[in-house]
Design a protein around this motif. Structure first.
Motif, PDB file in Angstrom:
ATOM      1  N   ALA A   5       0.829  -1.208   0.000  1.00 54.72           N
ATOM      2  CA  ALA A   5       0.000   0.000   0.000  1.00 54.72           C
ATOM      3  C   ALA A   5       0.860   1.252   0.000  1.00 54.72           C
ATOM      4  O   ALA A   5       2.046   1.216   0.357  1.00 54.72           O
ATOM      5  N   THR A   6       0.273   2.358  -0.412  1.00 60.49           N
ATOM      6  CA  THR A   6       0.891   3.672  -0.308  1.00 60.49           C
ATOM      7  C   THR A   6      -0.107   4.620   0.329  1.00 60.49           C
ATOM      8  O   THR A   6      -1.320   4.404   0.271  1.00 60.49           O
ATOM      9  N   CYS A   7       0.383   5.659   0.936  1.00 59.89           N
ATOM     10  CA  CYS A   7      -0.479   6.593   1.661  1.00 59.89           C
ATOM     11  C   CYS A   7      -1.077   7.637   0.720  1.00 59.89           C
ATOM     12  O   CYS A   7      -0.363   8.456   0.147  1.00 59.89           O
ATOM     13  N   MET A   8      -2.400   7.604   0.581  1.00 60.25           N
ATOM     14  CA  MET A   8      -3.077   8.567  -0.278  1.00 60.25           C
ATOM     15  C   MET A   8      -3.191   9.936   0.383  1.00 60.25           C
ATOM     16  O   MET A   8      -3.357  10.950  -0.285  1.00 60.25           O
ATOM     17  N   GLU A   9      -3.080   9.978   1.721  1.00 58.12           N
ATOM     18  CA  GLU A   9      -3.119  11.267   2.420  1.00 58.12           C
ATOM     19  C   GLU A   9      -1.843  12.059   2.132  1.00 58.12           C
ATOM     20  O   GLU A   9      -1.876  13.288   2.052  1.00 58.12           O
ATOM     21  N   CYS A  10      -0.743  11.352   1.952  1.00 58.96           N
ATOM     22  CA  CYS A  10       0.508  12.019   1.564  1.00 58.96           C
ATOM     23  C   CYS A  10       0.367  12.645   0.183  1.00 58.96           C
ATOM     24  O   CYS A  10       0.866  13.742  -0.077  1.00 58.96           O
ATOM     25  N   LEU A  11      -0.302  11.932  -0.703  1.00 58.36           N
ATOM     26  CA  LEU A  11      -0.532  12.450  -2.050  1.00 58.36           C
ATOM     27  C   LEU A  11      -1.314  13.762  -1.987  1.00 58.36           C
ATOM     28  O   LEU A  11      -0.994  14.724  -2.696  1.00 58.36           O
ATOM     29  N   LYS A  12      -2.316  13.823  -1.125  1.00 60.61           N
ATOM     30  CA  LYS A  12      -3.105  15.053  -0.974  1.00 60.61           C
ATOM     31  C   LYS A  12      -2.257  16.181  -0.386  1.00 60.61           C
ATOM     32  O   LYS A  12      -2.342  17.329  -0.810  1.00 60.61           O
ATOM     33  N   GLY A  15       1.004  16.796  -2.901  1.00 62.29           N
ATOM     34  CA  GLY A  15       0.690  17.089  -4.293  1.00 62.29           C
ATOM     35  C   GLY A  15       1.346  16.108  -5.252  1.00 62.29           C
ATOM     36  O   GLY A  15       1.241  16.251  -6.468  1.00 62.29           O
ATOM     37  N   SER A  16       1.999  15.094  -4.687  1.00 65.00           N
ATOM     38  CA  SER A  16       2.648  14.049  -5.485  1.00 65.00           C
ATOM     39  C   SER A  16       2.814  12.834  -4.594  1.00 65.00           C
ATOM     40  O   SER A  16       2.776  12.951  -3.363  1.00 65.00           O
ATOM     41  N   PRO A  17       3.005  11.643  -5.164  1.00 63.23           N
ATOM     42  CA  PRO A  17       3.177  10.443  -4.329  1.00 63.23           C
ATOM     43  C   PRO A  17       4.397  10.556  -3.425  1.00 63.23           C
ATOM     44  O   PRO A  17       5.414  11.132  -3.808  1.00 63.23           O
ATOM     45  N   SER A  18       4.293   9.994  -2.238  1.00 67.01           N
ATOM     46  CA  SER A  18       5.438   9.991  -1.317  1.00 67.01           C
ATOM     47  C   SER A  18       6.392   8.840  -1.623  1.00 67.01           C
ATOM     48  O   SER A  18       7.545   8.868  -1.205  1.00 67.01           O
ATOM     49  N   LEU A 246      13.788   6.852  -2.610  1.00 63.97           N
ATOM     50  CA  LEU A 246      13.080   7.943  -3.262  1.00 63.97           C
ATOM     51  C   LEU A 246      12.201   8.680  -2.269  1.00 63.97           C
ATOM     52  O   LEU A 246      12.123   9.927  -2.279  1.00 63.97           O
ATOM     53  N   SER A 247      11.552   7.940  -1.375  1.00 64.17           N
ATOM     54  CA  SER A 247      10.701   8.553  -0.347  1.00 64.17           C
ATOM     55  C   SER A 247      11.525   9.442   0.582  1.00 64.17           C
ATOM     56  O   SER A 247      11.096  10.532   0.978  1.00 64.17           O
ATOM     57  N   SER A 248      12.732   8.980   0.929  1.00 60.87           N
ATOM     58  CA  SER A 248      13.625   9.755   1.801  1.00 60.87           C
ATOM     59  C   SER A 248      14.031  11.068   1.138  1.00 60.87           C
ATOM     60  O   SER A 248      14.061  12.138   1.768  1.00 60.87           O
ATOM     61  N   ILE A 249      14.307  11.006  -0.178  1.00 61.56           N
ATOM     62  CA  ILE A 249      14.677  12.216  -0.912  1.00 61.56           C
ATOM     63  C   ILE A 249      13.528  13.191  -0.944  1.00 61.56           C
ATOM     64  O   ILE A 249      13.695  14.412  -0.739  1.00 61.56           O
ATOM     65  N   ILE A 250      12.334  12.690  -1.200  1.00 63.19           N
ATOM     66  CA  ILE A 250      11.136  13.553  -1.260  1.00 63.19           C
ATOM     67  C   ILE A 250      10.875  14.219   0.079  1.00 63.19           C
ATOM     68  O   ILE A 250      10.560  15.413   0.154  1.00 63.19           O
ATOM     69  N   ASN A 251      11.065  13.469   1.177  1.00 62.94           N
ATOM     70  CA  ASN A 251      10.864  14.027   2.514  1.00 62.94           C
ATOM     71  C   ASN A 251      11.841  15.162   2.796  1.00 62.94           C
ATOM     72  O   ASN A 251      11.499  16.174   3.411  1.00 62.94           O
TER      73      ASN A 251
END
Length: 255
Positions: A5-12, A15-18, A246-251
Protein backbone atom coordinates in the motif's frame (compact mmCIF):
# COMPACT_ATOMS: atom_id res chain seq x y z
CA UNK A 1 -2.58 -11.73 4.57
CA UNK A 2 -0.49 -8.81 3.35
CA UNK A 3 -0.90 -6.10 0.75
CA UNK A 4 1.42 -3.48 -0.69
CA UNK A 5 0.00 0.00 0.00
CA UNK A 6 0.89 3.67 -0.31
CA UNK A 7 -0.48 6.59 1.66
CA UNK A 8 -3.08 8.57 -0.28
CA UNK A 9 -3.12 11.27 2.42
CA UNK A 10 0.51 12.02 1.56
CA UNK A 11 -0.53 12.45 -2.05
CA UNK A 12 -3.10 15.05 -0.97
CA UNK A 13 -0.65 16.84 1.30
CA UNK A 14 2.42 16.80 -0.94
CA UNK A 15 0.69 17.09 -4.29
CA UNK A 16 2.65 14.05 -5.49
CA UNK A 17 3.18 10.44 -4.33
CA UNK A 18 5.44 9.99 -1.32
CA UNK A 19 6.65 6.63 -2.68
CA UNK A 20 6.87 5.27 0.87
CA UNK A 21 6.32 1.49 0.57
CA UNK A 22 3.96 0.05 3.18
CA UNK A 23 3.42 -3.68 3.60
CA UNK A 24 0.15 -3.91 5.51
CA UNK A 25 -1.70 -6.81 7.12
CA UNK A 26 -5.36 -7.54 6.54
CA UNK A 27 -7.61 -10.31 7.70
CA UNK A 28 -11.25 -11.31 7.25
CA UNK A 29 -12.69 -7.83 6.63
CA UNK A 30 -10.65 -7.31 4.25
CA UNK A 31 -9.36 -3.86 5.20
CA UNK A 32 -5.74 -2.95 5.92
CA UNK A 33 -5.12 -0.16 8.43
CA UNK A 34 -1.96 1.75 7.62
CA UNK A 35 0.14 4.53 9.16
CA UNK A 36 2.85 6.28 7.15
CA UNK A 37 6.02 7.97 8.40
CA UNK A 38 4.23 11.33 8.35
CA UNK A 39 1.70 10.01 10.84
CA UNK A 40 -1.25 9.69 8.50
CA UNK A 41 -3.62 6.90 9.53
CA UNK A 42 -5.99 5.49 6.95
CA UNK A 43 -7.89 2.41 5.83
CA UNK A 44 -7.01 0.55 2.66
CA UNK A 45 -10.06 -1.35 1.39
CA UNK A 46 -9.71 -4.30 -0.95
CA UNK A 47 -12.43 -4.96 -3.47
CA UNK A 48 -11.32 -8.59 -3.69
CA UNK A 49 -13.91 -11.25 -3.02
CA UNK A 50 -13.31 -13.91 -0.36
CA UNK A 51 -12.52 -16.64 -2.89
CA UNK A 52 -9.85 -14.43 -4.52
CA UNK A 53 -8.22 -13.79 -1.16
CA UNK A 54 -8.27 -17.49 -0.29
CA UNK A 55 -6.75 -18.42 -3.65
CA UNK A 56 -3.88 -16.02 -3.00
CA UNK A 57 -3.47 -17.31 0.54
CA UNK A 58 -3.26 -20.85 -0.82
CA UNK A 59 -0.64 -19.75 -3.35
CA UNK A 60 1.42 -18.17 -0.57
CA UNK A 61 1.16 -21.31 1.56
CA UNK A 62 2.24 -23.52 -1.35
CA UNK A 63 5.19 -21.29 -2.21
CA UNK A 64 6.29 -21.46 1.44
CA UNK A 65 5.98 -25.24 1.46
CA UNK A 66 2.90 -25.53 3.68
CA UNK A 67 1.05 -28.11 1.62
CA UNK A 68 -1.67 -29.02 4.12
CA UNK A 69 -2.61 -25.37 4.60
CA UNK A 70 -2.50 -24.76 0.85
CA UNK A 71 -4.81 -27.70 0.10
CA UNK A 72 -7.38 -26.81 2.77
CA UNK A 73 -7.39 -23.15 1.69
CA UNK A 74 -7.87 -24.10 -1.94
CA UNK A 75 -10.89 -26.13 -0.88
CA UNK A 76 -12.28 -23.12 1.02
CA UNK A 77 -11.69 -20.89 -2.00
CA UNK A 78 -13.67 -23.29 -4.18
CA UNK A 79 -16.61 -23.25 -1.76
CA UNK A 80 -16.57 -19.45 -1.42
CA UNK A 81 -16.50 -19.13 -5.19
CA UNK A 82 -19.85 -20.92 -5.36
CA UNK A 83 -21.18 -18.40 -2.85
CA UNK A 84 -19.97 -15.55 -5.04
CA UNK A 85 -21.49 -17.16 -8.13
CA UNK A 86 -24.83 -17.56 -6.34
CA UNK A 87 -24.95 -13.83 -5.63
CA UNK A 88 -24.03 -12.97 -9.21
CA UNK A 89 -26.63 -15.32 -10.69
CA UNK A 90 -29.32 -14.09 -8.28
CA UNK A 91 -28.47 -10.51 -9.27
CA UNK A 92 -28.97 -11.51 -12.89
CA UNK A 93 -32.42 -12.84 -11.96
CA UNK A 94 -33.15 -9.56 -10.13
CA UNK A 95 -33.81 -11.37 -6.87
CA UNK A 96 -34.84 -9.06 -4.03
CA UNK A 97 -31.75 -8.34 -1.91
CA UNK A 98 -33.51 -8.72 1.44
CA UNK A 99 -35.07 -12.04 0.45
CA UNK A 100 -31.75 -13.26 -0.91
CA UNK A 101 -30.03 -12.52 2.39
CA UNK A 102 -32.77 -14.24 4.36
CA UNK A 103 -32.54 -17.31 2.14
CA UNK A 104 -28.75 -17.48 2.21
CA UNK A 105 -28.76 -17.43 6.02
CA UNK A 106 -30.39 -20.86 5.88
CA UNK A 107 -27.52 -22.35 3.84
CA UNK A 108 -24.60 -20.17 4.97
CA UNK A 109 -23.11 -22.91 7.20
CA UNK A 110 -23.74 -25.82 4.87
CA UNK A 111 -21.54 -25.91 1.78
CA UNK A 112 -23.50 -28.84 0.34
CA UNK A 113 -26.70 -26.77 0.27
CA UNK A 114 -24.85 -23.85 -1.30
CA UNK A 115 -23.55 -26.16 -4.00
CA UNK A 116 -27.09 -27.36 -4.64
CA UNK A 117 -28.30 -23.77 -4.99
CA UNK A 118 -25.49 -23.05 -7.42
CA UNK A 119 -26.27 -26.12 -9.52
CA UNK A 120 -29.83 -25.03 -10.18
CA UNK A 121 -28.97 -21.36 -10.74
CA UNK A 122 -26.27 -22.46 -13.21
CA UNK A 123 -28.82 -24.63 -14.99
CA UNK A 124 -31.35 -21.77 -15.20
CA UNK A 125 -28.77 -19.32 -16.55
CA UNK A 126 -26.78 -21.47 -18.97
CA UNK A 127 -29.27 -24.19 -19.83
CA UNK A 128 -26.86 -27.00 -19.04
CA UNK A 129 -25.87 -29.10 -16.05
CA UNK A 130 -22.70 -28.28 -14.15
CA UNK A 131 -20.74 -31.47 -13.57
CA UNK A 132 -19.05 -31.70 -10.18
CA UNK A 133 -15.54 -33.12 -10.26
CA UNK A 134 -15.77 -35.99 -7.76
CA UNK A 135 -11.97 -36.23 -7.51
CA UNK A 136 -11.93 -32.76 -5.94
CA UNK A 137 -14.40 -33.86 -3.29
CA UNK A 138 -12.47 -37.05 -2.56
CA UNK A 139 -9.13 -35.25 -2.20
CA UNK A 140 -10.70 -32.49 -0.10
CA UNK A 141 -12.24 -35.02 2.30
CA UNK A 142 -8.94 -36.89 2.53
CA UNK A 143 -7.15 -33.70 3.59
CA UNK A 144 -9.84 -32.12 5.78
CA UNK A 145 -11.33 -35.18 7.48
CA UNK A 146 -8.43 -37.63 7.53
CA UNK A 147 -5.59 -35.17 8.12
CA UNK A 148 -3.72 -36.29 5.02
CA UNK A 149 -0.64 -34.15 4.37
CA UNK A 150 -0.20 -33.89 0.58
CA UNK A 151 2.99 -33.45 -1.40
CA UNK A 152 3.62 -30.21 -3.34
CA UNK A 153 2.85 -32.03 -6.60
CA UNK A 154 -0.47 -33.26 -5.22
CA UNK A 155 -1.41 -29.74 -4.10
CA UNK A 156 -0.47 -28.31 -7.48
CA UNK A 157 -2.62 -30.91 -9.17
CA UNK A 158 -5.50 -30.16 -6.79
CA UNK A 159 -5.00 -26.43 -7.33
CA UNK A 160 -4.96 -26.89 -11.10
CA UNK A 161 -8.34 -28.65 -11.05
CA UNK A 162 -9.94 -26.09 -8.74
CA UNK A 163 -8.46 -23.15 -10.64
CA UNK A 164 -9.70 -24.51 -13.98
CA UNK A 165 -13.22 -24.87 -12.56
CA UNK A 166 -13.19 -21.32 -11.21
CA UNK A 167 -11.67 -19.95 -14.40
CA UNK A 168 -14.21 -21.68 -16.66
CA UNK A 169 -17.23 -20.54 -14.62
CA UNK A 170 -15.82 -17.02 -14.35
CA UNK A 171 -15.55 -16.79 -18.12
CA UNK A 172 -19.19 -17.85 -18.48
CA UNK A 173 -20.28 -15.34 -15.83
CA UNK A 174 -18.35 -12.59 -17.59
CA UNK A 175 -20.09 -13.43 -20.85
CA UNK A 176 -23.61 -13.48 -19.40
CA UNK A 177 -23.48 -11.51 -16.16
CA UNK A 178 -20.64 -8.97 -16.34
CA UNK A 179 -22.78 -6.12 -15.01
CA UNK A 180 -23.93 -8.33 -12.14
CA UNK A 181 -20.35 -9.24 -11.23
CA UNK A 182 -19.68 -5.51 -10.92
CA UNK A 183 -22.80 -5.03 -8.79
CA UNK A 184 -21.81 -7.79 -6.36
CA UNK A 185 -18.24 -6.51 -6.05
CA UNK A 186 -19.34 -2.91 -5.52
CA UNK A 187 -21.96 -3.94 -2.97
CA UNK A 188 -19.40 -5.78 -0.85
CA UNK A 189 -17.03 -2.80 -1.12
CA UNK A 190 -19.82 -0.45 -0.02
CA UNK A 191 -20.52 -2.64 3.00
CA UNK A 192 -16.85 -2.51 4.02
CA UNK A 193 -16.87 1.25 3.60
CA UNK A 194 -19.90 1.63 5.88
CA UNK A 195 -18.24 -0.37 8.65
CA UNK A 196 -15.32 2.09 8.90
CA UNK A 197 -15.36 5.07 11.28
CA UNK A 198 -16.87 8.04 9.42
CA UNK A 199 -13.84 10.25 10.11
CA UNK A 200 -11.22 7.76 8.90
CA UNK A 201 -9.55 8.52 5.56
CA UNK A 202 -9.81 5.61 3.16
CA UNK A 203 -8.58 4.39 -0.19
CA UNK A 204 -9.52 1.44 -2.38
CA UNK A 205 -7.35 -1.24 -3.94
CA UNK A 206 -8.23 -3.89 -6.50
CA UNK A 207 -6.49 -6.23 -4.05
CA UNK A 208 -5.21 -9.68 -4.94
CA UNK A 209 -2.67 -10.39 -7.66
CA UNK A 210 -2.94 -14.18 -8.00
CA UNK A 211 -6.49 -14.11 -9.36
CA UNK A 212 -8.41 -10.87 -9.68
CA UNK A 213 -11.79 -10.14 -11.23
CA UNK A 214 -10.57 -6.58 -11.78
CA UNK A 215 -8.12 -7.81 -14.42
CA UNK A 216 -9.35 -7.95 -18.01
CA UNK A 217 -7.96 -11.46 -18.30
CA UNK A 218 -6.89 -14.04 -15.75
CA UNK A 219 -4.17 -16.62 -16.30
CA UNK A 220 -5.83 -19.72 -17.78
CA UNK A 221 -4.11 -22.22 -15.49
CA UNK A 222 -2.99 -22.56 -11.87
CA UNK A 223 0.63 -23.18 -12.84
CA UNK A 224 0.77 -20.05 -15.01
CA UNK A 225 -0.91 -17.97 -12.30
CA UNK A 226 1.56 -19.28 -9.71
CA UNK A 227 4.58 -18.41 -11.87
CA UNK A 228 3.21 -14.95 -12.63
CA UNK A 229 2.42 -14.34 -8.95
CA UNK A 230 5.90 -15.41 -7.84
CA UNK A 231 7.49 -13.10 -10.40
CA UNK A 232 5.27 -10.19 -9.33
CA UNK A 233 6.17 -10.74 -5.68
CA UNK A 234 9.89 -10.81 -6.52
CA UNK A 235 9.69 -7.60 -8.53
CA UNK A 236 7.72 -5.89 -5.78
CA UNK A 237 10.19 -6.82 -3.09
CA UNK A 238 13.12 -5.69 -5.25
CA UNK A 239 11.46 -2.30 -5.72
CA UNK A 240 11.11 -1.63 -1.97
CA UNK A 241 14.70 -0.35 -1.33
CA UNK A 242 14.47 2.02 -4.30
CA UNK A 243 11.08 3.33 -3.15
CA UNK A 244 12.44 3.89 0.35
CA UNK A 245 15.37 5.87 -1.05
CA UNK A 246 13.08 7.94 -3.26
CA UNK A 247 10.70 8.55 -0.35
CA UNK A 248 13.63 9.75 1.80
CA UNK A 249 14.68 12.22 -0.91
CA UNK A 250 11.14 13.55 -1.26
CA UNK A 251 10.86 14.03 2.51
CA UNK A 252 14.11 16.04 2.54
CA UNK A 253 12.94 18.25 -0.32
CA UNK A 254 9.48 18.84 1.17
CA UNK A 255 10.72 19.47 4.72
Amino acid sequence: MKIFATCMECLKELGSPSFEPIIADYYNEPVAYIECNRGHKSAFMLQSQKFEILLESAANALLEGYTLEAASTLSSAYERFFEFAIYVLCSKQEVNEKELQETFKQVSRQSERQLGAFLYLYLFEFGESYQINKKLVEFRNKVIHKGYIPTPDEVEGFGEKIYCEIYAITQKLKSNCEEDIHKVVMKSLSERNQELPSDMPRATSTGTMFFSLSQAEQKPSFSEALISYREAQTMLLKSVPYMKALSSIINEVKS
